[in-house]
Design a protein around this motif. Structure first.
Motif, mmCIF file in Angstrom:
data_model
loop_
_atom_site.group_PDB
_atom_site.id
_atom_site.type_symbol
_atom_site.label_atom_id
_atom_site.label_comp_id
_atom_site.label_asym_id
_atom_site.label_seq_id
_atom_site.Cartn_x
_atom_site.Cartn_y
_atom_site.Cartn_z
ATOM 1 N N CYS A 20 21.498 -27.749 18.476
ATOM 2 C CA CYS A 20 20.716 -27.226 19.605
ATOM 3 C C CYS A 20 19.233 -27.108 19.298
ATOM 4 O O CYS A 20 18.430 -26.885 20.203
ATOM 5 C CB CYS A 20 21.281 -25.889 20.074
ATOM 6 S SG CYS A 20 20.791 -24.489 19.037
ATOM 7 N N CYS A 57 22.818 -20.261 13.250
ATOM 8 C CA CYS A 57 21.858 -20.743 14.240
ATOM 9 C C CYS A 57 21.573 -19.617 15.224
ATOM 10 O O CYS A 57 22.501 -19.013 15.777
ATOM 11 C CB CYS A 57 22.416 -21.954 14.976
ATOM 12 S SG CYS A 57 21.388 -22.369 16.399
ATOM 13 N N CYS A 105 18.769 -26.110 13.621
ATOM 14 C CA CYS A 105 20.141 -26.482 13.992
ATOM 15 C C CYS A 105 20.129 -27.895 14.576
ATOM 16 O O CYS A 105 19.418 -28.183 15.533
ATOM 17 C CB CYS A 105 20.675 -25.491 15.006
ATOM 18 S SG CYS A 105 22.290 -25.911 15.652
ATOM 19 N N CYS A 148 22.878 -21.259 19.058
ATOM 20 C CA CYS A 148 24.282 -21.510 19.421
ATOM 21 C C CYS A 148 25.270 -20.827 18.483
ATOM 22 O O CYS A 148 26.478 -20.913 18.693
ATOM 23 C CB CYS A 148 24.548 -23.017 19.485
ATOM 24 S SG CYS A 148 24.523 -23.852 17.879
HETATM 25 ZN ZN LIG Z 1 22.335 -24.209 17.295
#
Ligand SMILES: [Zn+2]
Length: 244
Positions: free
Chosen positions: A181, A211, A178, A214
């Motif tokens: 994050c 993800c 991701c 997040c």
């Molecule tokens: Zn993420």
């Protein structure tokens, strides 16, 4: 700017040349700096570009040389044991690079405050510190193995900076993480996320990723393809490793 750039490249050339244990390391470093200046004058390109090109070519030659000597040695890495991928900490000057490293599949954090000591924080995380600060460049040292820090030229674009990191450490792009994050992406059945997919995308895409950190939803759209194409161009062995 010119002075700081050369300090950084000196450290980088030194780190690179030390791998082949030359008899006169300082002489070699001076020679590469002089060659970069001459190239800059001859082809009327900025010194930053000349240094980058001489660095790329030297890195490629060092790699070739090491491959040749490794072929005659029996004490190399044991076959079939892949080393742990390194993780990275970007200092304040390179925050945007963390997103690119994640897209290339590597764990990367970005420092957010001037109050944190970058070197100490990188040690705590077991991460390689990435910085454009030439005062820290000498920390690249000449020891074998993973360096504590990599100095990255601020004169390069983000994607070229990513290329420098991948090639310096001989890394291939991995499964994307991701970009927001840094957590892993997991395949998710389309029906489970249907409500979140824009209708136009849902019509032509069947593969989706969530993800694990997040919860952001990803699919391989045009943005993703553009990133993949740019990463492809920054693989460990550039096609154009011609003598500058
Ligand atoms: Zn993420």
């Amino acid at each position: 700017m010119g002075e700081r750039l050369q300090t950084g490249y000196r450290a980088k050339f030194r780190w690179l040349l030390a791998k082949v244990r030359p008899r006169r390391l300082d002489f070699g470093v001076d020679l590469l700096i002089r060659r970069s200046r001459a190239l800059s004058e001859r082809e009327a390109v900025p010194l930053s570009e000349a240094l980058a090109r001489v660095y790329e070519f030297t890195r490629w030659r060092v790699k070739k040389r090491l491959e040749r000597t490794a072929a005659c040695r029996l004490d190399g890495q044991p076959l079939g044991v892949a080393p742990e991928p390194p993780r990275f900490l970007c200092d304040l000057s390179l925050g945007g690079l963390a997103r690119w490293l994640r897209a290339a599949g590597y764990e990367a954090d970005a420092l957010r405050s001037t109050g944190t000591d970058p070197v100490g924080e990188a040690r705590r995380l077991g991460a390689v510190l990435l910085t454009t600060d030439s005062r820290r460049a000498a920390r690249m040292g000449t020891a074998e193995g993973k360096p504590e820090l990599l100095w990255i030229p601020s004169s390069l674009s983000r994607v070229r900076q990513l290329g420098v990191v991948l090639r310096d450490l001989d890394l291939e792009p991995r499964e994307p993480r991701c970009m927001a994050c840094g957590a892993e992406l997991r395949t998710v059945p389309k029906r489970e996320v249907e409500a979140r997919i824009p209708p136009r995308t849902a019509r032509w895409k069947d593969e989706y990723f969530l993800c694990a950190g997040c919860g952001r939803l990803y699919w391989q759209g045009t943005h993703w393809q553009r990133i993949a194409a740019q990463l492809e161009g920054e693989r460990p062995l550039p096609a154009a490793a011609a003598r500058p």
